[in-house]
Design an enzyme around this catalytic site. Structure first.
Site, PDB file in Angstrom:
ATOM      1  N   LYS A 176     -23.314  28.757  16.864  1.00 55.47           N
ATOM      2  CA  LYS A 176     -24.226  27.813  17.524  1.00 55.47           C
ATOM      3  C   LYS A 176     -23.955  27.753  19.027  1.00 55.47           C
ATOM      4  O   LYS A 176     -24.887  27.579  19.832  1.00 55.47           O
ATOM      5  CB  LYS A 176     -24.093  26.421  16.905  1.00 55.47           C
ATOM      6  CG  LYS A 176     -25.028  25.359  17.502  1.00 55.47           C
ATOM      7  CD  LYS A 176     -26.500  25.698  17.310  1.00 55.47           C
ATOM      8  CE  LYS A 176     -27.433  24.685  17.977  1.00 55.47           C
ATOM      9  NZ  LYS A 176     -27.456  23.373  17.318  1.00 55.47           N
ATOM     10  N   LYS A 245     -24.979  18.428  26.934  1.00 53.60           N
ATOM     11  CA  LYS A 245     -23.749  18.384  26.144  1.00 53.60           C
ATOM     12  C   LYS A 245     -23.421  19.756  25.568  1.00 53.60           C
ATOM     13  O   LYS A 245     -22.273  20.233  25.629  1.00 53.60           O
ATOM     14  CB  LYS A 245     -23.888  17.343  25.041  1.00 53.60           C
ATOM     15  CG  LYS A 245     -22.656  17.147  24.172  1.00 53.60           C
ATOM     16  CD  LYS A 245     -22.657  17.977  22.892  1.00 53.60           C
ATOM     17  CE  LYS A 245     -23.739  17.559  21.936  1.00 53.60           C
ATOM     18  NZ  LYS A 245     -23.657  18.321  20.644  1.00 53.60           N
TER      19      LYS A 245
END
Length: 298
Positions: A176, A245
């Site tokens: 990811k 983030k």
């Protein structure tokens, strides 16, 4: 116990979590839910979800516990907080974490949780957006034991069109991280391309159709560029704070691996500059920031 009656717990009813819950309910699963902001329950309880008063209550009512929260600190709080999973008696014995968390942090949390509560863990970050979550079209990147993943297949099959085991615990999150590097670079590149297209005298709205099937074609071009060009930012499809983030995590991962990758680094820097003060805006609205900066406007 049949697949249809598998009891699921779901913590995290954000932009991705709420449509994932609705999808699971539509596929016949029993789902008990909790969210830090209880008002989000209204997005799923009319569809059959059962509200619980704490993560511990969700755990106790479930066979498999699902998570989709903002970051590693939120995962830790759900696991080990005052009313966290570790406070539950009985209930689930497997966690599927759909959150995006740095690989090392995932391994740390999962290992600590296994020691404290005896449950196994699958890291299963997802990509595809809220529409894919609603329709069962997500892509999941999996880390964990093969036996645990096979047990989780009914859930994964309901939510995803592509779920690939990438290796042991943490491998899904590593994958990811790479995914978010590609996505983040694309957001910045597409924003800059839109600014250039508008200056080129062409009909910028026709670009995705004109490039369809060629080497420049992509899901990002079809979806994100189109959103940018139409200035379709309200309500947000994804928040800039989330992308920021994730890109900070990409930067930390490159540093951990002792790699200097200037193109990715430039894109991260540009996105973080936009996100400062715009955390709750749509992630794709960086196009407005790029257009203003490119024109020399303050």
């Amino acid at each position: 116990m049949t697949e249809r009656k598998l009891r699921l717990g779901f913590v995290g009813l954000g932009i991705m979590g709420a449509p994932m819950v609705r999808r699971l309910l539509s596929q016949g699963f029993d789902v008990t839910v909790w969210n830090l902001e209880p008002e989000r329950a209204a997005e799923v309880t009319p569809h059959g979800a059962v509200w619980a008063e704490s993560p511990a209550e969700v755990w106790a009512a479930s066979d498999i516990q699902l998570l989709c929260v903002l970051h590693g600190a939120a995962v830790e709080a759900c696991c080990f907080g005052d009313n966290g999973f570790v406070k539950a008696k009985g209930g689930a014995d497997l966690v599927i974490d759909f959150s995006t968390v740095p690989p090392g942090k995932t391994v740390e949390i999962a290992t600590r949780f296994k020691e404290a509560h005896g449950a196994n863990w699958i890291d299963s970050p997802v990509s595809g957006g809220p529409g894919a979550a609603e329709d069962g079209g997500l892509t999941a990147m999996l880390g964990g034991d093969e036996a645990d993943i096979e047990r989780a297949r009914p859930v994964l099959n309901a939510l995803t069109q592509n779920a690939t085991r990438m290796g042991p615990l943490g491998a899904g999150q590593a994958t990811k991280t790479l995914n978010q590097a590609i996505v983040g670079v694309n957001f910045v590149m597409l924003a800059e391309m839109l600014a250039l297209a508008k200056k080129s005298g062409i009909d910028a709205s026709l670009l995705p159709a004109a490039l369809a099937g060629g080497m420049a074609d992509s899901v990002a071009l079809k979806r994100i560029y189109t959103q940018m060009q139409a200035e379709d930012f309200d309500p947000p499809k994804a928040y800039a704070r989330q992308m920021a983030k994730d890109l900070r995590a990409v930067s930390a991962y490159m540093e951990e691996k002792e790699l200097s990758l200037p193109f990715i680094e430039h894109s991260i820097s540009a996105y973080l500059e936009f996100a400062e003060g715009n955390e709750m805006k749509d992630a794709a609205s960086i196009s407005q920031f790029v257009a203003k900066r490119g024109s020399g406007a303050a």
